[in-house]
Scaffold this motif. Sequence first.
Motif, PDB file in Angstrom:
ATOM      1  N   CYS A   1       1.384   5.842   3.685  1.00  0.00           N
ATOM      2  CA  CYS A   1       0.113   5.951   2.971  1.00  0.00           C
ATOM      3  C   CYS A   1      -0.939   6.433   3.950  1.00  0.00           C
ATOM      4  O   CYS A   1      -0.689   6.496   5.162  1.00  0.00           O
ATOM      5  CB  CYS A   1      -0.291   4.601   2.364  1.00  0.00           C
ATOM      6  N   PRO A   2      -2.141   6.778   3.493  1.00  0.00           N
ATOM      7  CA  PRO A   2      -3.176   7.280   4.404  1.00  0.00           C
ATOM      8  C   PRO A   2      -3.624   6.291   5.473  1.00  0.00           C
ATOM      9  O   PRO A   2      -4.353   6.682   6.393  1.00  0.00           O
ATOM     10  CB  PRO A   2      -4.330   7.637   3.455  1.00  0.00           C
ATOM     11  N   ARG A   3      -3.235   5.012   5.380  1.00  0.00           N
ATOM     12  CA  ARG A   3      -3.569   4.070   6.455  1.00  0.00           C
ATOM     13  C   ARG A   3      -2.846   4.433   7.750  1.00  0.00           C
ATOM     14  O   ARG A   3      -3.208   3.985   8.822  1.00  0.00           O
ATOM     15  CB  ARG A   3      -3.237   2.642   6.024  1.00  0.00           C
ATOM     16  N   ASN A   4      -1.766   5.213   7.646  1.00  0.00           N
ATOM     17  CA  ASN A   4      -1.162   5.919   8.777  1.00  0.00           C
ATOM     18  C   ASN A   4      -0.644   4.990   9.867  1.00  0.00           C
ATOM     19  O   ASN A   4      -0.867   5.202  11.060  1.00  0.00           O
ATOM     20  CB  ASN A   4      -2.192   6.908   9.366  1.00  0.00           C
ATOM     21  N   CYS A   5       0.065   3.932   9.467  1.00  0.00           N
ATOM     22  CA  CYS A   5       0.579   2.979  10.460  1.00  0.00           C
ATOM     23  C   CYS A   5       1.567   3.619  11.433  1.00  0.00           C
ATOM     24  O   CYS A   5       1.736   3.127  12.551  1.00  0.00           O
ATOM     25  CB  CYS A   5       1.245   1.799   9.742  1.00  0.00           C
ATOM     26  N   ALA A   6       2.246   4.684  11.031  1.00  0.00           N
ATOM     27  CA  ALA A   6       3.219   5.334  11.921  1.00  0.00           C
ATOM     28  C   ALA A   6       2.559   6.361  12.834  1.00  0.00           C
ATOM     29  O   ALA A   6       3.252   7.035  13.595  1.00  0.00           O
ATOM     30  CB  ALA A   6       4.322   6.007  11.098  1.00  0.00           C
TER      31      ALA A   6
ATOM     32  N   PHE B   1       0.809  -1.214   0.000  1.00  0.00           N
ATOM     33  CA  PHE B   1       0.000   0.000   0.000  1.00  0.00           C
ATOM     34  C   PHE B   1       0.846   1.269   0.000  1.00  0.00           C
ATOM     35  O   PHE B   1       0.328   2.369  -0.150  1.00  0.00           O
ATOM     36  CB  PHE B   1      -0.927   0.028   1.232  1.00  0.00           C
ATOM     37  N   GLY B   2       2.130   1.112   0.223  1.00  0.00           N
ATOM     38  CA  GLY B   2       2.995   2.283   0.364  1.00  0.00           C
ATOM     39  C   GLY B   2       3.058   3.115  -0.911  1.00  0.00           C
ATOM     40  O   GLY B   2       3.163   2.573  -2.011  1.00  0.00           O
ATOM     41  N   THR B   3       2.995   4.442  -0.745  1.00  0.00           N
ATOM     42  CA  THR B   3       3.031   5.344  -1.899  1.00  0.00           C
ATOM     43  C   THR B   3       4.384   6.026  -2.070  1.00  0.00           C
ATOM     44  O   THR B   3       4.731   6.457  -3.167  1.00  0.00           O
ATOM     45  CB  THR B   3       1.956   6.437  -1.759  1.00  0.00           C
TER      46      THR B   3
ATOM     47  N   VAL C   1       2.224  12.390   5.979  1.00  0.00           N
ATOM     48  CA  VAL C   1       1.445  11.286   5.426  1.00  0.00           C
ATOM     49  C   VAL C   1       1.681  11.273   3.920  1.00  0.00           C
ATOM     50  O   VAL C   1       1.334  12.234   3.220  1.00  0.00           O
ATOM     51  CB  VAL C   1      -0.062  11.436   5.732  1.00  0.00           C
ATOM     52  N   CYS C   2       2.303  10.206   3.445  1.00  0.00           N
ATOM     53  CA  CYS C   2       2.621  10.102   2.025  1.00  0.00           C
ATOM     54  C   CYS C   2       1.370   9.723   1.232  1.00  0.00           C
ATOM     55  O   CYS C   2       0.601   8.841   1.645  1.00  0.00           O
ATOM     56  CB  CYS C   2       3.706   9.047   1.800  1.00  0.00           C
ATOM     57  N   VAL C   3       1.183  10.371   0.109  1.00  0.00           N
ATOM     58  CA  VAL C   3       0.099  10.044  -0.812  1.00  0.00           C
ATOM     59  C   VAL C   3       0.695   9.946  -2.212  1.00  0.00           C
ATOM     60  O   VAL C   3       1.856  10.278  -2.434  1.00  0.00           O
ATOM     61  CB  VAL C   3      -1.015  11.113  -0.771  1.00  0.00           C
TER      62      VAL C   3
END
Length: 832
Positions: free
Chosen positions: A690-695, A658-660, A705-707
Amino acid sequence: MNFEGATPSDPIRERLVVIGNGMAGCRAVEEILARDPARFDVTIFGAEPRVNYNRIMLSPVLAGEKTFDEIVINTADWYDDNGITLVSGDKVVAIDRATQSVIAASGRIEPYDRLLIATGSDPFIIPVPGKDLEGVVTFRDLDDVDAMLAAADRGGSAVVIGGGLLGLEAAHGLSLRGMKVTVIHLMPTLMERQLDEAAAYLLRSELERRGQTILTGANTKEILGQDGKVAGVRLEDGTEIACDIVVMAVGIRPATGLARDAGLEVERGVMVDDHMVTSDPNVLAVGECVQHRGQCYGLVAPLWEMCRALADHATGAPTGYTGSVTSTKLKVSGIDLFSAGDFSGGEGCEDIVMRDAARGAYKRVIVKDDKVIGAVLYGDTADGNWYFDLMKKGEDVSPIREALIFGQAFASGGALTDPNAAVAALSDDAEICGCNGVSKGTVVATIQGGACSLDAVRSQCKASASCGSCTGLVESLLAVTLGSEVQSGPKHLCKCTSFTHDDVRRLIVEKDLRLIPQVMQELHWSTPDGCSSCRPALNYYLLCALPGEYIDDQKSRFVNERMHANIQKDGTYSVVPRMWGGLTNPRELRAIADVVEKYDAPMVKVTGGQRLDIFGIKKEDLPAVWADLNAAGMVSGHAYGKSLRTVKTCVGSDWCRFGTQDSTGLGVKIEQMTWGSWMPHKFKIAVSGCPRNCAEATIKDFGVVCVDSGYELHVGGNGGIKVRATDFLCKVATEEEAMDMCAAFTQLYREEAHYLERTAPWIERVGLQYVKDRLAEDGAVERYAARFRYSQQFMQDDPWARRAAGEEAKLHQHLAEVRPFPTSPKAQLENA
């Protein structure tokens, strides 16, 4: 005939026309309204296209200490609420006394029953060649300030002609705006009308220390130009000074043209009697334009006394004005100066002088016939109001003659050791606020009438609402009058000072203060060595203001920062080595495992910041632990500091489907850029791929937040007792832009937040829009980022390495010698 809205009982109001929307004209109207609000139908003409503002506060606007909105005296609502017609930006050009009307530049004709002339004064322009060049300005109104600000934005140098009050305030403001300033003064000493030679010398020395060039005994012969613009100034002795702007501040003249053309009696000023009535009984005059008993006044305090007498007469209860004793304060931040009365001395006069060279303080009181007739104070002006009160009342000071120079508290025989008691001892008509002409009696009446806070007093009677130098007096009156019922206002830094955090930060820069004792001395700390609240704050503020120059004061740090480890409840310490972006390798893991076994650490825990925390390390083992971890290439994780803690990352585009973007790589770069930086409070960063924001980037002080299209930047979050989600700051396209914005935001926070204020409460206090606006200014991101990176040259010095590399003996000596500031064990743990 149509009388819509009227009744037979409605009184017919006299038409009062006021020429001049400045401080004198509007204050006269205020005084009339306070006595008889229904007496006049008021129309005010103002030459400037704006509402009434405090002209004496133009200096702080030029210096960047206040905005125009902050110096407005009467807003548009005031005119509307009082039924006043304001005609702004339309200068009155003629008075027709025969028809009792005034004619404005637009052609508007306004009839009057009573006319009030409050035209103020005009700046004096010395008649030298070049005086009409573009770039020659005066210092009388907001347009002049705007011209000086525009010149300062272009950079370069300025010449200020005139070393009086206005000239020095203009020079100060331009200097703070980054211009190289030269002051040219005709007389041998600065402010010769207000200061004696000794005080003028101290003032000159301080201004020169701040970078200004002061030329006294210098006569301007010509203003040099090029292509119609100012290029320099030539003095009578042939000296030439290149410059981009010339400020004329050599004096003022009463603005009498309208009155003279109307046939009123005029000498230096418009002639008035004790009731401010001119030679025409239907025409009044007040302020700098008038001449009363042979005197013309260029200071603000006499204006207030004139306005009171005028209002008394206009409302049928005449009292009369008999003249003023004046006092002067210089509005240059960080310079305490007070002057009042006659300091020329002479036959029959006695000088009482006290000098304190170490503090740069000078006090001179002039006594004649057992009465104070003049006073000059520099560096210590706390007793200025007291001397001024003695002077105005003409009190016999012979009983306190021996103690007079030491001030009110000492002269009272020690009975007034409490500063609040000293203020309480002042008479009711003693002046508290010179800027707005407010007496002690007025302040007390305002407080008794329901004003329970400093802000309430400011809004209701205007005391302390302008330059702020009387704030301490007003606060003392609040304390004397209300006791514990005083409502809190801006928070003082601590109990040792009346200054706020913002005041202290500003004055450290303006006064070029470089040591904690120097700050305490210059800002009149009430305790000799400070306390556990102010010493760490001052240490940080100096560290932030003077990167590479100020030497960190270990005695002013909390226990964790002195020990470079986190103290635990059993007295042992936990040690957290830095892991860049949460990454590690076999060498680092082996080193950690070896330390745990070698020093018998009872627990190792993975932290929320993606690092390993080693618990149970004894104090005496700290240097050896640091040395072993350093040998593996690890540095302090600053888990103990008011500093950058961690940069948390997820694996990002390298591994996650999922990483952008490369969130791990960006996190490492950001941590390598920001580690070691001292902050007002702990500071955490995270980068989510990514917007899932695991960090968990949206509960950090700075989050990325990377998109797909770039990087969304968030600020002001935390996950503590009161969880706060971040606010969206902006979106950028590249890693470089994300790093620049991170550096810029961090530096803005470092420079403006209060010590021990995290980003979340800071943003809630100043507002997200304020932060956005500051960073959106032209070149702001580049400037803040550059300052942050410059300071990092001196911050990224691993304390573990310094203490561990062959310095174990020195460290043990250091730990033994460093004595913390007085504080309780509970406070140490709470502030850790």
